[in-house]
Structure formats: structure tokens, C-alpha cells
Design a protein around this motif. Structure first.
Motif, PDB file in Angstrom:
ATOM      1  N   PRO A   1      -5.199 -84.029  13.493  1.00 13.74           N
ATOM      2  CA  PRO A   1      -5.595 -83.222  12.339  1.00 13.74           C
ATOM      3  C   PRO A   1      -7.047 -82.756  12.505  1.00 13.74           C
ATOM      4  N   GLY A   2      -7.266 -81.466  12.234  1.00 14.21           N
ATOM      5  CA  GLY A   2      -8.608 -80.925  12.403  1.00 14.21           C
ATOM      6  C   GLY A   2      -8.929 -80.562  13.837  1.00 14.21           C
ATOM      7  N   GLY A   3      -7.934 -80.583  14.723  1.00 15.78           N
ATOM      8  CA  GLY A   3      -8.189 -80.290  16.129  1.00 15.78           C
ATOM      9  C   GLY A   3      -7.381 -79.123  16.639  1.00 15.78           C
ATOM     10  N   VAL A   4      -7.129 -79.119  17.940  1.00 17.49           N
ATOM     11  CA  VAL A   4      -6.335 -78.072  18.574  1.00 17.49           C
ATOM     12  C   VAL A   4      -4.875 -78.510  18.571  1.00 17.49           C
ATOM     13  N   LEU A   5      -4.016 -77.684  17.992  1.00 22.43           N
ATOM     14  CA  LEU A   5      -2.590 -78.009  17.939  1.00 22.43           C
ATOM     15  C   LEU A   5      -1.842 -77.073  18.885  1.00 22.43           C
ATOM     16  N   ILE A   6      -0.847 -77.601  19.548  1.00 18.53           N
ATOM     17  CA  ILE A   6      -0.003 -76.775  20.408  1.00 18.53           C
ATOM     18  C   ILE A   6       1.246 -76.443  19.602  1.00 18.53           C
ATOM     19  N   ALA A   7       1.440 -75.149  19.341  1.00 13.10           N
ATOM     20  CA  ALA A   7       2.472 -74.733  18.390  1.00 13.10           C
ATOM     21  C   ALA A   7       3.877 -75.107  18.846  1.00 13.10           C
ATOM     22  N   ARG A   8       4.695 -75.532  17.888  1.00 12.78           N
ATOM     23  CA  ARG A   8       6.111 -75.762  18.153  1.00 12.78           C
ATOM     24  C   ARG A   8       6.822 -74.420  18.307  1.00 12.78           C
ATOM     25  N   GLY A   9       7.814 -74.381  19.133  1.00 11.42           N
ATOM     26  CA  GLY A   9       8.546 -73.134  19.353  1.00 11.42           C
ATOM     27  C   GLY A   9       9.688 -72.962  18.373  1.00 11.42           C
ATOM     28  N   THR A  10      10.258 -71.759  18.378  1.00 15.71           N
ATOM     29  CA  THR A  10      11.431 -71.502  17.539  1.00 15.71           C
ATOM     30  C   THR A  10      12.654 -72.180  18.157  1.00 15.71           C
ATOM     31  N   PRO A  11      13.693 -72.423  17.369  1.00 15.98           N
ATOM     32  CA  PRO A  11      14.860 -73.128  17.912  1.00 15.98           C
ATOM     33  C   PRO A  11      15.746 -72.266  18.805  1.00 15.98           C
ATOM     34  N   PHE A  12      15.310 -71.070  19.145  1.00 17.96           N
ATOM     35  CA  PHE A  12      16.076 -70.259  20.085  1.00 17.96           C
ATOM     36  C   PHE A  12      15.107 -69.596  21.057  1.00 17.96           C
ATOM     37  N   ALA A  13      15.607 -69.276  22.241  1.00 18.14           N
ATOM     38  CA  ALA A  13      14.758 -68.681  23.276  1.00 18.14           C
ATOM     39  C   ALA A  13      14.537 -67.203  22.993  1.00 18.14           C
ATOM     40  N   ALA A  14      13.413 -66.702  23.487  1.00 13.78           N
ATOM     41  CA  ALA A  14      13.158 -65.261  23.393  1.00 13.78           C
ATOM     42  C   ALA A  14      14.164 -64.527  24.271  1.00 13.78           C
ATOM     43  N   LEU A  15      14.459 -63.285  23.884  1.00 14.95           N
ATOM     44  CA  LEU A  15      15.480 -62.517  24.613  1.00 14.95           C
ATOM     45  C   LEU A  15      15.052 -62.140  26.021  1.00 14.95           C
ATOM     46  N   ASP A  16      13.747 -62.196  26.277  1.00 14.51           N
ATOM     47  CA  ASP A  16      13.264 -61.702  27.573  1.00 14.51           C
ATOM     48  C   ASP A  16      12.730 -62.812  28.457  1.00 14.51           C
ATOM     49  N   GLU A  17      13.111 -64.054  28.214  1.00 13.00           N
ATOM     50  CA  GLU A  17      12.643 -65.131  29.083  1.00 13.00           C
ATOM     51  C   GLU A  17      13.277 -64.982  30.458  1.00 13.00           C
ATOM     52  N   PRO A  18      12.455 -64.977  31.535  1.00  9.39           N
ATOM     53  CA  PRO A  18      12.983 -64.671  32.863  1.00  9.39           C
ATOM     54  C   PRO A  18      14.102 -65.600  33.310  1.00  9.39           C
ATOM     55  N   GLU A  19      13.998 -66.897  32.970  1.00 10.49           N
ATOM     56  CA  GLU A  19      14.989 -67.840  33.477  1.00 10.49           C
ATOM     57  C   GLU A  19      16.381 -67.623  32.881  1.00 10.49           C
ATOM     58  N   LYS A  20      16.410 -66.849  31.781  1.00  6.20           N
ATOM     59  CA  LYS A  20      17.701 -66.555  31.152  1.00  6.20           C
ATOM     60  C   LYS A  20      18.341 -65.305  31.737  1.00  6.20           C
TER      61      LYS A  20
END
Lengths: 766, 230
Positions: free
Chosen positions: A369-388
Motif C-alpha cells: 500500500p502506498g507503493g508501486v502496484l503491478i496491475a492485474r489483467g483482464t480475465p481474457f486475452a487481448a485480440l492481438d496477442e502474438p502467441e494467440k
């Protein structure tokens, strides 16, 4: 045309209603003053910056007349910034394109009208031919990938066998991405928990002056100040950020990284480092010997050796006593937080961001709390992710390629040619530091298509412009907004009728893709954007987390329930989820879980790699230019809060409110220290010329005690060649002064290499 | 009797200018031009006012949202020869009747806060912008003075609604556009006469001050000064 006196005479003074604001309009435009209009409100999403705030549009007889914030939207909670509140001026822009246009060939030149079907066919044919000839020949330059339209375009390019999906992110964002990949083994975004900190150290962050001033950040900043947290800003100019700080340290441009490691030096030297955090969640802090018996120097050693307060003071221009005092206050705080140059428009080296991240690690300020947070992702992948996608990646494209690298590639003589380029939600010819080079690259590409609703500087270099509908005119979405560490999806309906012959670019992209070879078509199984939205709603429903937007206290309740493993959503099917999202503005899963180190640092050991950070510090020994006795000044470029990097230049309210500190709208104002100006014979408000080896720009001098004497500070946002009556030819673009930096220099630690030295003198009269 | 007023917490204000755009959109303030701006003739009902103090490197600066202060004893109304500007005893709002204004500009000179704006030229509003005119607020024209009305039309609408429902106006039903969009809740608005209201309590805070209080104008816009500064 009646004048005022004739008007008064005509109606008779005694018949004029004297109530404020009633019945006293000029009769010239009677149609616009309708008594008791039929009113209704509709949700929308502002897309003038990455915040993607929720809007409520008020319509009178079908015409949007005012906007306010959606009180349920977690990003803005009913608030709006200057851009959002003025956004209707884009809808009513008198210089918007009325429909698709094509560049005329031959003697006629100029632009001619084009049917949508012809424009779509042309794009399909060019992509089909280019991808048949080889890989890596199709490209897209987009603002970001936070909406499905941008993701569809990225998917189309990847499906066509190319990796050239270029996001025109700011140098600060790109630098931070690179730092995260090295030190955490993953991408961003990061979120700074300002509301929870008790000591904020801004190192050139310009958080309240710049494009980074997103709505979430503003709200968190206000909470921080109300809680009594101490705030120090270091930077070449005070700006609004420094004005709102408890102390301003006038630091030389490019010194953020050096200052951060100077503070880290003091924390380590005086025992303020958080030993438990460094032991449990970092590696590479202490010296170590590997299995082969090779000795490695840890961050502790090189920080202590290279970043003493004496040396940092010499390089940054900040008094040594101030560095020591601030370091002790920072170290003694319970929840200190350092911010790097997140909003700077100038070239920011990954070194600066790395150094600030190392400082936060030394202070134990990551994932707390009060620091740098690494954001949680959405429960689905982006449409343009290369590995997909189907294999289409070519190794020679840098993973963090930006617009400048793209231009370098196109203009390189031995590279496979780019044959098709689509530009969406971006204006890189204007907003890039080397815009002319980007324009040159675009002119070399056989087919360039822009989706801009107005004729901007980049569209002027296109072959075809297919104007996309504005957010207010279409159903639209946005995912994962700035400043929120939890997943969030906004969705809106079309609030108003289109004012021009525009189309939703998502539908256009799907139509183009479905006309290509079966392999590409198979990746676009939706009939249109609406069907895609329904598919996403099903995925969101299946994820079984979160709820649609609600009041702040209800979101807290949802979060508490989720922590206890309970859930009580306000919908019971994908269809009702969609309806609820459109009614309330979107969906979120408003919880952040601390301690998920597999997510925070997915690479080996799940620790922040301080050793990996060191690669960025190489060459820092000669990190700052020596300006003592120098006749030239260092250029400090910041992105102006209203105009940002110029995307919103066609909104006159924003032009008028640009440069709130100088109160000189519609022009480029250059802040100069009053004593420096006196030496140069420059008076407040007088016209001046700023010149470098690359170019000359004109500005108006604003004398101030709140800027370093060896600096001239100018803002971005002006100097467009296109954009309509309110943007073209207004102000000047300071990027004209920037040399054409190579990728190596842009990434270098050395601020000396990145410094732009300029001469400032009174404007010479012809 | 109400005394509508505002408190602006400078600790929470980030000078984002959301209030400026919202005010101008709400009140049909015409767009400016480079020429008007250079002459200082842009119409601005609310603006940011930077105040620098001290010398480099120890200078400090405050940035104040500045609009009509709605003085309890407004100097502007005393000099108006035609009664175009007036003080509403019932509401405590300083109003402006455009058709009465003869453009003498005495009020702009008398106002110690320099927040009154004169239309030196016919407003140049593109035809397309006129379609987005807020029907609740009339446009002004060359030769008249205008200024912040605390979105008085919103008070009229809210009061009409309350009257139609046979009840009194409730707290929060009347809010000016600037306050409504303020993203950091730095602006608090309400009835200063109601000692239990948030605005009244904040106006009595130790951090509260008003501009040029020595003049005795008794503005109804209060500022809460920034904290922690050394």
C-alpha cells in the motif's frame, strides 16, 4: 444583422424579460433556442486520453449540449478534466471530414470524395497483395491497444504475416515497459498508489502538468494531499506539480535517474533500506559469487560507489544538503514512493525509470500500500496477442519498437518494404520527436490509410482517409484504464447521431479481414463489432468474477466479498451482463491482491531483479552535460496539460486554456528565468526565437522565478500543419529542435547524449 | 433566504481546468481566437490564476481557480448606471441582465477581482457549434458584460422541480457545472447560511481565507490554503 441597440429598440425595453439568462438572445439563430426541449442522457466513454473516463451526455432534442462525468465509473466518479468537459467541440468541429476521401493522382492533385465500399476494397486488395508477396509488409500505427478496434487492427496485421503493430506510446511509458520486462519479467502497466503514500518524491514526473495527469491519478493525488502526506518535486521547472508540492528542487533536465540513485545511496548508507523486502523479494542487491566462482557486484556496491551526494549534486544541480535532507525524510517515512518522469514528453531513457524503480525497491515500496502496484489483467486475452496468432513474427522487429524505430526500418535500404500502413487513433507525424522522418517514411509506403475524423498532420501523408465515428457516435469499449490496478472494462452505447459519413472502424476491420484468404478470415469469426461485443460478454460472464459498475461504497463491498470467496453479481446471464454494463458504463473486478509474486515477477525466482537493472546504468558516469559558462540553454520539453501532445488541438476551449501558468493560450510560451532573460535582453511577453542545429521556432517569453536559469521550458501541443481552423498554424512544435536520435541514443543512460542545447534570443524583425 | 457559496480546497485542486471547460460548455461561452487571446479579449468565466512569490530558487507558487466571487457587498453593482448588474438578496448571487447592459464597463473597472468580461467583438461561433447550444443559457453579444452566474439557470430548474413536487429544495440539488465535474472534489458548493452544510463548515476552517478581505466585499468564494509548505 441587427446591432444591440436596434434589437433593444425593436423589442422595447419594457417587454424584455429581466430574469437572468432568459429571453435575451440575439434573434440571428432562433432555431437553437428552443423552449422546454426534450431532454435525455446517455452514457459514453471519453477517448481524448488513455483514462477513458465515463461520460454522461445530455441531449436536447437529439443534440448533445453538455457532458458530465458518469458517477458510477471507477476512473472518474463523475469528474471530468478540461479535455473531457470540452469534448463536444470535437463532435461539432466545423472542419471535420464529411466522409471518406482519396488522394487524387495526376495534374489535379488534392483530395477527392470516395465511397466507403471503394475504400474498404482498396485496403483489402493492398493487404492481400502485400501479404502474398512476403512477411512483414503490413503495418498499423495506433494510439494504444486498450479498445477492441485497436486490437482488431493489430490482429489483422499479425494475421497478414507481420509484427509491425506499433503503439505510439510516450517515451516514459515505453521506457517503463522495458524496465518491467528486465526487472520483473513481464510488461505493465504499473500503478502508483499515491493515495496510500505518506511521502511522495517526484523526480521530473510533471504529474499534474502533463499527459500523465489522468483522472485516477488526480483523484489519488487529492487524497494524498488531504491525508497530509509530504510532497517534494524535483525538476527543471516548477510547473503546477511543483506549485502543489511542499518543496521544489530545481534539478537539471535528464537528472531523474541520478537523483533517484543518489537518494538510494543515502538510504543504504544510513541504514534506511528495507532489508526484509530486499531479502525476500529482490535479487542482486548484495554481492554474490555464482557456481562458477565468479564474483558479481550487487546494487548496494555500485550505488554506494557511483552515486554519492557530492557527485549527484554536481550532476543534478540540486544542493547536496537538500539531497541529504530529502533522503532522510524519504527513508524515515512509513510508506515512501518515488515517481519517475512518467509524463515527460522529452526523451526519457530506461535508465531514469530503472533508477527510480531501484529506489522504490530499496525503500520496500513495490506491491505494498502506498507503493508501486503491478496491475492485474483482464480475465481474457487481448485480440492481438502474438502467441494467440498464426506464426507471423519476424525476429528483426524490436519488441519495443515505437514509431521512430518503424520509420528507421522503412527508410532503411536493406529491409523488406512495408507496403500497407494503417494509422488509427494516432498522429505520429505531429507528435513524434522526429515527425518529419515519420512523414518521409509514410511517403515511401505505397498505400497509407488513416482513420482520423479530422484532417491531421499524419492524414495529410495518407493516400486514403476513412473517417471513423467518434466515441459519442458509436457503441464503444475500453479496457484496463490508467491508474487502476484491477481489471476494468468500459462499454457505452451510441449517444448521438453521426454528424458525418463515418463508420465504426471495428466493423470496417472485420469486413476487410473477412474478405481476405481463409486463414485470415478464420481469425475473424464475428459478423461485426456487435457480435464481437457479445462474445466478449460471454467470456466475461464465464470468468465468474467482478460486477458491473456501482457506487464507490458498493465497489468496496464487492471487494470485501471477493476476498472472502463470495460473489453476488447484479446479472445472471451474458445478455443481462451486457445490458447492465451499457446502463452503468462498464464492469470491474475492484480488488488488488498483494503478495502475488508469481504475477508480479513471473521470471525465475519471482523476485525483482536489481542485477538486470544495472545494464541500464552503464555509461552513466558522464551522465549530465556541463552547462557552466555555456551560452546556450538546455531545452526542457513538457507535454501541456490540455493539448497534451497536440491530439486535441482542434478544440478551441483547450487552445484557450493552454499554458495556465503563463496564461498565454493559442501560442507557444517559453518559460525563462527572469535573470537569464535580463542577460539576454528579453522582456516578459516579448517574441523570441529558440534555435538549435536542427531548426528554429518562435515563442512568447514568459519570465518566471520558477524555472532554472540554464533552461528554457516549452510545451508540446502547437505547430500543426493541419487539424482545422483551431489547430493549423497555431503555436509551434518544439520537436522541430530535436536532433534525429538513433535508437541507441534514445536508450542510453547518458543524459548528455540526449540533451538538446538551444540558443534563445529576441525575435529579429524583418 | 440562502447564501449560495463555494469553498475551494487548494490541497485537492490540481489545476486540471476541468472546471474551466465545463463552465464554458455549460454557459455557451464562445470559443476564442489567437487574436482575441493576444489582445486579452478571450471570454473566461473561470480561469486559473498563478500567484508567484519569492525569488529563485526559493520561489513558491499557488494556482487559484478564479471566478466571480459573488461578494456580499459587490462594488460592481454600485457603479452600474442602468441596474444591469444586481445583487439577489434572496440568494446572495450577483447577477447580470444582458439586455440592460449598455457596455459602459464601469463594473469591469470596479471589480477588484477583475473577473468581469466584456464582449469587445461579436462572438465568432461556427454554425455547427450553435447546434450544441445549451438551451438553458442565452448567448451574449457584442457590447455587453458577462460573468459567472453560479449557473443560476440550474437553481431555477432545481427550484421548479422542487416546487412541482411540493417540497423545499434539497441540499445537493443545485450544483454549478464547475463543481459537478471537479474530479478531485476540491470544490464544495452549497448554502453558507446552513451551518450544518459541508460548505459552511469548511468556510469556517482554519485554512479558509478569502481574496482581498480587507476591502470588505465579503466574497462567498472561500479558499483553503495548501498545507505542509516549508
Amino acid at each position: 444583422m441587427l446591432n444591440r441597440r436596434q434589437f433593444l429598440l425593436g423589442v422595447g425595453g419594457g417587454t424584455v424579460l429581466l430574469g437572468m439568462g432568459a429571453g435575451c438572445s440575439r434573434p440571428a439563430k432562433p432555431a437553437t433556442f428552443i423552449a422546454n426541449p426534450e431532454e435525455h442522457w446517455a452514457n459514453s466513454i471519453c477517448q481524448l486520453c488513455p483514462s477513458a473516463c465515463g461520460l454522461k451526455v445530455r441531449l436536447a432534442n437529439g443534440h448533445p449540449v453538455t457532458v458530465s462525468g458518469n458517477p458510477l465509473h471507477p476512473v472518474n466518479r463523475g469528474g471530468l478534466c478540461a479535455r473531457g468537459a470540452a469534448s463536444l467541440q470535437l463532435y461539432y468541429d466545423p472542419d471535420r471530414l464529411s466522409g471518406p476521401i482519396v488522394r487524387r493522382q495526376g495534374l489535379l492533385g488534392g483530395w477527392g470524395p470516395l465511397a466507403w465500399s471503394e475504400g474498404i476494397s482498396a485496403l483489402s486488395e493492398h493487404i492481400a497483395k502485400a501479404s502474398a508477396r512476403g512477411r512483414g509488409r503490413v503495418a498499423v500505427i495506433r494510439g494504444d491497444n486498450r479498445d477492441l478496434t485497436s486490437q482488431l487492427l493489430g490482429r489483422l496485421v499479425r494475421a497478414s504475416g507481420s509484427s509491425w503493430v506499433v503503439d505510439s506510446k510516450s517515451p516514459g511509458e515505453r521506457a517503463m515497459e522495458r524496465v518491467l520486462e528486465r526487472m520483473h519479467g513481464r510488461g505493465g502497466p504499473v500503478v502508483y498508489d499515491l493515495a496510500g503514500t505518506d511521502f511522495l518524491l517526484s523526480l521530473h514526473s510533471d504529474i499534474l502538468d502533463s499527459a500523465a495527469q489522468t483522472m485516477s491519478l488526480q483523484r489519488a493525488f487529492a487524497e494524498m494531499r488531504s491525508s497530509g502526506a509530504y510532497f517534494v518535486h524535483a525538476g527543471p521547472r516548477m510547473g503546477i506539480t511543483g506549485a502543489k508540492a511542499d518543496a521544489w528542487l530545481p534539478a537539471r533536465p535528464g537528472s531523474a535517474g541520478v537523483l533517484a540513485l543518489g537518494v538510494a545511496h543515502m538510504l543504504i548508507k544510513e541504514g534506511y533500506e528495507r532489508a526484509d523486502f530486499l531479502r525476500d523479494h529482490c535479487r542482486g542487491f548484495d554481492d554474490w559469487t555464482d557456481e562458477a566462482g565468479v564474483h558479481h557486484e550487487g546494487a548496494r556496491s555500485w550505488i554506494l560507489r557511483e552515486f554519492s551526494p557530492t557527485r549527484v549534486a554536481e550532476h543534478s544541480g540540486v544542493e547536496m544538503d537538500d539531497i541529504i535532507r530529502i533522503s532522510r525524510q524519504f527513508g524515515a517515512s512509513k510508506r515512501p514512493l518515488a515517481l519517475g518522469p512518467v509524463g515527460a514528453a522529452v526523451t526519457v531513457a530506461p535508465f531514469d525509470m530503472m533508477a527510480v524503480h531501484v529506489l522504490n525497491a530499496v525503500a520496500g515500496g513495490i506491491d505494498v500500500p502506498g507503493g508501486v502496484l503491478i496491475a492485474r489483467g483482464t480475465p481474457f486475452a487481448a485480440l492481438d496477442e502474438p502467441e494467440k496468432m498464426e506464426p507471423g513474427v519476424i525476429d528483426s522487429v524490436p519488441a519495443d519498437a515505437g514509431v521512430e524505430e518503424f520509420a528507421d526500418w522503412v527508410l532503411g535500404s536493406n529491409n523488406p518494404p512495408i507496403e500497407v500502413c494503417v494509422i488509427h487513433d494516432a498522429d505520429p507525424v505531429f507528435s513524434s520527436e522526429n515527425g518529419e522522418r515519420v512523414a518521409e517514411a509514410l511517403r515511401k509506403i505505397p498505400f497509407v490509410l488513416s482513420t482520423s475524423a479530422v484532417m491531421n498532420d499524419t492524414a495529410e501523408n495518407a493516400d486514403v482517409v476513412l473517417p471513423g465515428s467518434l466515441w459519442i457516435e458509436k457503441r464503444c469499449d475500453a479496457t484496463g484504464m490508467d491508474g487502476k490496478a484491477y481489471p476494468l472494462v468500459s462499454l457505452s452505447v451510441a449517444a448521438a447521431r453521426p454528424r458525418a459519413d463515418t463508420r465504426n472502424i471495428a466493423d470496417v476491420t472485420i469486413e476487410v479481414a473477412r474478405g481476405l484468404v481463409p486463414k485470415v478470415k478464420a481469425l475473424f469469426p464475428w459478423s461485426g463489432y456487435d457480435e464481437l461485443i457479445e462474445a466478449r460478454a460471454k467470456a466475461l460472464y464465464a470468468a465468474g468474477v467482478g460486477d458491473t459498475f456501482a457506487e464507490s461504497h458498493m465497489s468496496v463491498w464487492t471487494q470485501l466479498l471477493a476476498r472472502g470467496g463470495w460473489r453476488s453479481p447484479s446479472y445472471d446471464s451474458p445478455r443481462s451482463l451486457l445490458a447492465s454494463m451499457e446502463r452503468k458504463g462498464g464492469w470491474s473486478d475492484p480488488a488488488y491482491y498483494h503478495g502475488e509474486w508469481r504475477r508480479i515477477a513471473p521470471h525465475a525466482g519471482h523476485r525483482v531483479d536489481l542485477e538486470a537493472g544495472r545494464f541500464l546504468a552503464s555509461g552513466v558516469s558522464a551522465s549530465l552535460p556541463d552547462t557552466a559558462g555555456h551560452e546556450e540553454l538546455m531545452l526542457n520539453v513538457y507535454s501541456e496539460i490540455s493539448l497534451q501532445t497536440g491530439e486535441n488541438g482542434s478544440l478551441p476551449y483547450l487552445q484557450d486554456s493552454a499554458s495556465p501558468l503563463s496564461q498565454a493560450g493559442w501560442t507557444l510560451s517559453a518559460e525563462l528565468n527572469a535573470e537569464t532573460a535580463a542577460e539576454l535582453g528579453i522582456a516578459h511577453g516579448s517574441p523570441i526565437e529558440i534555435s538549435s542545429a536542427q531548426g528554429v521556432i518562435k515563442a512568447v517569453a514568459v519570465l518566471s522565478a520558477c524555472v532554472r536559469p540554464d533552461v528554457v521550458a516549452v510545451h508540446t501541443g502547437g505547430g500543426r500543419s493541419a487539424g482545422g481552423r483551431y489547430a493549423a498554424g497555431i503555436g509551434a512544435n518544439p520537436f522541430v529542435l530535436s536532433p534525429s536520435f538513433s535508437h541507441e541514443v534514445r536508450s542510453a543512460a547518458s543524459a548528455e547524449e540526449r540533451a538538446v542545447m538551444v540558443s534563445v534570443q529576441p525575435e529579429r524583425r524583418a | 433566504m440562502s447564501r449560495w457559496g463555494m469553498v475551494i480546497d487548494l490541497n485537492r485542486c490540481t489545476a486540471c481546468q476541468g472546471c474551466v471547460s465545463a463552465c464554458h460548455e455549460e454557459n455557451n461561452v464562445p470559443p476564442s481566437t489567437p487574436d482575441l487571446s493576444a489582445m486579452g479579449r478571450s471570454i473566461r468565466w473561470i480561469d486559473m490564476m498563478p500567484v508567484q512569490e519569492g525569488e529563485y530558487p526559493h520561489a513558491t507558487m499557488s494556482v487559484l481557480p478564479m471566478m466571480c466571487q459573488h461578494c456580499e457587498h459587490p462594488p460592481c453593482i454600485k457603479v452600474c448606471p442602468v441596474g444591469a448588474t444586481f445583487f439577489s438578496e434572496e440568494e446572495g448571487i450577483v447577477g447580470q441582465i444582458y439586455p440592460r447592459c449598455i457596455g459602459c464597463r464601469y463594473c469591469t473597472t470596479a471589480c477588484p477581482y477583475t473577473v468581469r468580461q466584456f464582449n469587445w467583438f461579436e462572438p465568432a461561433v461556427p454554425e455547427t457549434y450553435l447546434e450544441g447550444t445549451n438551451p438553458d443559457v442565452s448567448r451574449r453579444y457584442k457590447g455587453v458584460v458577462e460573468k459567472c452566474t453560479l449557473c443560476h439557470h440550474r437553481l431555477q430548474k432545481a427550484r421548479d422541480q422542487a416546487r412541482a413536487e411540493g417540497r423545499d429544495l434539497l441540499p445537493g440539488e443545485y450544483t454549478p457545472a464547475c463543481v459537478e465535474v471537479c474530479p478531485t472534489d476540491a470544490m464544495v458548493f452549497g448554502d453558507l447560511e446552513d451551518r450544518e452544510s459541508e460548505v459552511s463548515k469548511k468556510s469556517r476552517s482554519k485554512r479558509a481565507y478569502r481574496l482581498l478581505e480587507d476591502l470588505g466585499t465579503e466574497p462567498k468564494v472561500f479558499y483553503l490554503r495548501e498545507g505542509n509548505r516549508q
